[in-house]
Write an enzyme that holds these catalytic residues in place. Structure first.
Site, PDB file in Angstrom:
ATOM      1  N   GLU B 435       0.828  -1.224   0.000  1.00  0.00           N
ATOM      2  CA  GLU B 435       0.000   0.000   0.000  1.00  0.00           C
ATOM      3  C   GLU B 435       0.853   1.262   0.000  1.00  0.00           C
ATOM      4  OE1 GLU B 435      -3.111  -0.625  -0.422  1.00  0.00           O
ATOM      5  OE2 GLU B 435      -2.966  -2.750   0.073  1.00  0.00           O
ATOM      6  N   GLY B 436       1.983   1.202  -0.689  1.00  0.00           N
ATOM      7  CA  GLY B 436       2.914   2.332  -0.712  1.00  0.00           C
ATOM      8  C   GLY B 436       3.923   2.162   0.406  1.00  0.00           C
TER       9      GLY B 436
END
Lengths: 579, 579
Positions: B435-436
């Protein structure tokens, strides 16, 4: 996919330019016949081949195969037999061994570089010969000559291996409460009964015999840790001519399933009236074993460094290959290597700055050990004792940090097994735990090493740093040194009134000491750079990495100092039921 | 051997006493009919049963069985079917879903406590419903009503699940260079072709259908990230009546073998002319997907906290049971619980101080999201956007630290699989990456959230802290707040001249912000303690833990400030070949 090349250039720099160990070798009667710079380089080059070409490429396979236990027998990964055989044939298993008994007699400075390589290649594999080397140190120092003559040559040659059997399921760090019993037999030997856990290389298929060094209690032993004796307990009894006799009454009950080092056999060892031989004096076993423990603790530091070095190499190569984002141009369809991103550079420089200082520190401490061993230098021995817990804890804590940071460079690919980064994290994690947890190392450092002599040996080390700073001023390091001195003095005074102070701040103090000592390493590195000897790139790389260390790593010390200076009352007042 | 009990008392404290979310619920037209303090407590109590009694006891089994891929099909651990069924039957899969389409309509404050529990129980399991919830948020915001009416009810009920398909093998964080193509068909639908990797829950056996949200490029799309569109691509086509039609042209090529979350299917998904529906506007897909990403990023924070909470509970219980060393008496044969050792208390208090602040922060950020969602509060929305990267990165970084620290309390037992501590470390590690990555979160925070509006939204947050400090002075927090303000102002000015400054300091700045915000959490916790409502032990525990945080955790900020203030030249000047 994980690769490894031994960092020979940096190893030579640390040995020959920074600490100039070859000068000490030249002066030492025991070493000058054995070793000079050229021989040492040739040895390390050979070690690099074994580690990088033979062992390292198979470390993932070792992780996947692990060890298998079946009916008391332990099978290691298939390729371990060949790899171990190569170690034996190359004489590596006796590298630092006593030449009187067939060892190669090499100094710890050289051996520590070899250990680093082996740990980069495969920590699990390194333990089989590592434990043996430790057992040899204890035997060589405490056993009688007859015992040494029987056991040491076969341990140095790698034909047999060694263990250290300390932990029991209810007695981990607290050896005083152990239950394993040693009952005297009529012939001067002893019958050993009890169960030990977490015994590295307790059972395996790499050697013809396994020589266990076992801590146990004699029937009339005083309570606690002063009632522990050390026994040699072979897997197979050894005849007078050195040939193997009958199987001794001991067996491996199971192996542990662990987070990492899957190919290292962590055994439950059951001694059921096994025949043992007392080593050293009765009830003095803990001191004998600590000879081995101290040796092992330095090797632990090499595990942290070794894993971190391999993690760095892989992260760097990934950062050069992986194209993501724009750092050089504006073409939105063309990505650049992630090495161009500031945060990737920050991560890599953090790891590089820590690893290279760690290598310097490793040689520095090894040189103190060599001076103690070969020159009987008591100051060096005290210095080595002081620094041993720092080497063990700081190098392994930073080793885990470094592996995690390097894994992060890979993004999602760091989390999947294919790239080998997650294995490095899993494998290196154990080094913070075994051979005395890092919390125990910190307590040892703060209480037994610093406070016990009121800071005397530490102050000698600090005086040495001051001297070097006088020759080559460096304001950031000087400031930290001054703050550190003041802080330690305050702690020593306040610690006399508040018994919980040093135990509470011990970990932070050890960390702080590590950052200071690594600063000293970088300071001396800068002093050792020489345009005549070193390439312009080598010099520039060291200078910028040193600058990065002083500016963006060492200031962590400010946080540690701030914490250490705070009251400890919350921790002391927290009743058990409030947790 | 790893146990878990939901920390309901602390959850109630955070919801009802500290942030008094029930007052907001009472005022909100959308919520007041649905929820009051009593209902919320009953919901959480029920969630606690599912998490602690059903899912948590089987998390080790999930780790051991993992997911199995065979000929495109993915099998999850045996017990996942039952557990997932329970989630569906209890309505948990639609907890925060839109009531118009069959969701329960619960606020994020409540959902975040549920998410924490589910992550404590089994992070891998939590992902199947977690991704679905994220996909629903994106669909609810960007799909047309016809699409919502078909898909949302079955996603909320858990009959179907959802995914987000972003990453390609050459395009991880850099989505602009993705290659998956969307070709328009005559009927307004699209043909999707391309390969995606690391797709969580991309294929599994828990639901009848899987709804993929896929980023792809239209033929005439602009280059880079402005040419990406979002498509809904079902595994099985859905008929107008909601029944399942033929299998769509997509398949799972393999699953990744990972460090942890073994029971989460991380899939390679191949789209071979699969039929897809455009969601939202063409070429605006990234913005649509970020709706989902932001939701997920908050859930990531819960993963860090959830794992750390379970790690704490287990370490505490081990510290009370394990007898090693003498802390209370002098009897050398009788050991005391290791909870008595200063270093063990230090480790546990570190974890406790971080976890409880993390829980407060989680509710605080969730409340901002609720105000944005239910009241259209733009300031709250901006605040939530500002804090999202801090929640994701700081809570997961501290989550890993906490799990490692708690593992260390176990000594050697922490390293073996039996106790479950090593699994928590392996499982939580992914939350720093997906998610980053946390590095990207830091960049987002420093550049897009702080610098882009010249610190305006951040300053509103700081002003709020100042106001609270005016009501209840606290010198350590005030001092840090002042230092932080000055530092950020300096960075904003200097950052305009030196483009590498903010990217270089981003991670340290995010960390520093986290320590400041957690200080704010502890400050407000102290303010919320009330002898009428809370037991003396609860109050004393919070007070001492707050004191520990301010004295022995928050001062780490001093190290970060010292680092951020240093030059960045070494990093900038380091040429690639010098690494």
């Amino acid at each position: 996919m994980s690769h490894y090349q031994a960092p020979l250039t940096d190893m030579y720099f640390n040995l020959f330019d920074l600490w100039q160990t070859q000068k000490y070798w030249d002066q030492s009667p025991a070493l000058k016949e054995l070793l000079d710079q050229e021989t040492a380089s040739a040895i390390l080059e050979e070690a690099a081949k074994v580690a990088a070409e033979l062992i390292a490429p198979q470390s993932k396979l070792a992780d996947q195969q692990g060890v298998q236990w079946h009916a008391g027998e332990v099978t290691t990964p298939d390729h371990y037999k060949t790899c171990y055989q190569q170690l034996c044939e190359g004489g590596w298993t006796g590298l630092a061994g006593d030449p009187e008994y067939g060892g190669m007699g090499m100094p710890k400075t050289l051996a520590s570089m070899y250990e680093e390589m082996l740990c980069s290649a495969d920590i699990a594999f390194s333990l089989y010969s590592g434990l043996t080397a430790g057992a040899c140190v204890a035997l060589n120092q405490h056993a009688d000559s007859a015992t040494k003559a029987i056991y040491l040559p076969k341990l140095y040659s790698g034909e047999w291996s060694g263990t250290m059997c300390l932990t029991e399921s209810h007695a981990g760090s607290d050896l005083g409460i152990m239950r394993t019993q040693a009952t005297p037999l009529d012939d001067g030997r002893f019958s050993i009964s009890g169960s030990k856990i977490f015994i590295t290389a307790g059972e395996h298929d790499l050697t013809a015999n396994i020589i266990h060094l076992v801590l146990a209690k004699l029937p009339d032993a005083p309570a606690g840790s002063r009632g522990i004796s050390l026994f040699l307990v072979p897997k197979f009894m050894v005849n007078a001519d050195g040939s193997l006799g009958e199987r001794n009454k001991l067996s491996c009950g199971s192996v542990e399933h662990k987070m990492g080092i899957h190919a290292s056999a962590s055994c439950v060892m059951n001694f059921d009236g096994a025949v043992g031989y007392l080593i050293g004096e009765a009830n003095k076993g803990l001191a004998c074993m600590f000879t081995m423990m101290n040796y092992e603790r330095l090797a632990m530091g090499s595990q942290g460094l070794g894993a971190a070095e391999r993690a760095y190499q892989n992260a760097l190569s990934y950062a050069k290959d992986r194209l993501q984002g724009r750092t050089t141009g504006k073409d939105t369809n063309k990505a650049d290597p992630i090495l161009g991103h500031a945060d990737v550079r920050r991560m890599l420089l953090n790891v590089k700055a820590i690893n290279e200082a760690g290598r310097s520190f490793s040689v520095y401490v090894a040189q103190q050990l060599d001076q103690a061993k070969y020159s009987g230098d008591k100051k060096a021995e005290a210095r080595a004792n002081l620094l041993t817990p720092v080497t063990k804890a700081f190098m392994t804590d930073r080793g885990l940090d470094a592996c995690i940071t390097a894994q992060q460079v890979f993004g999602g690919h760091g989390y999947i097994q294919e790239w080998g980064m997650e294995q490095l994290v899993r494998d290196v994690r154990i080094a913070q735990i075994y051979e005395g947890t890092n919390g125990i190392q910190a307590l040892d450092f703060a209480v037994r090493k610093v406070a016990a002599d009121n800071g005397e040996v530490l102050n000698e080390m600090l005086a040495e740093i001051s001297e070097k700073l006088a020759l080559r001023p460096h304001s950031a390091l000087s400031n930290l040194l001054d703050e550190y001195k003041n802080l330690v003095n305050e702690l020593l005074i306040e610690g006399k009134n508040e018994s919980q102070l040093l135990p509470t701040v011990a970990c932070d103090l050890l960390d702080l000491s590590g950052y200071l000592f690594y600063g000293y390493m970088w300071h001396q590195t800068l002093a050792a750079l020489d345009p005549v000897k070193h390439s312009a790139d080598f010099i520039e790389s060291k200078q910028l990495t040193a600058q990065f260390y002083f500016e963006r790593v060492m200031p962590k010390a400010q946080g540690l100092i701030a914490i250490i200076r705070q009251p400890i009352s919350a921790l002391v007042e927290m009743r058990d039921e409030l947790f």
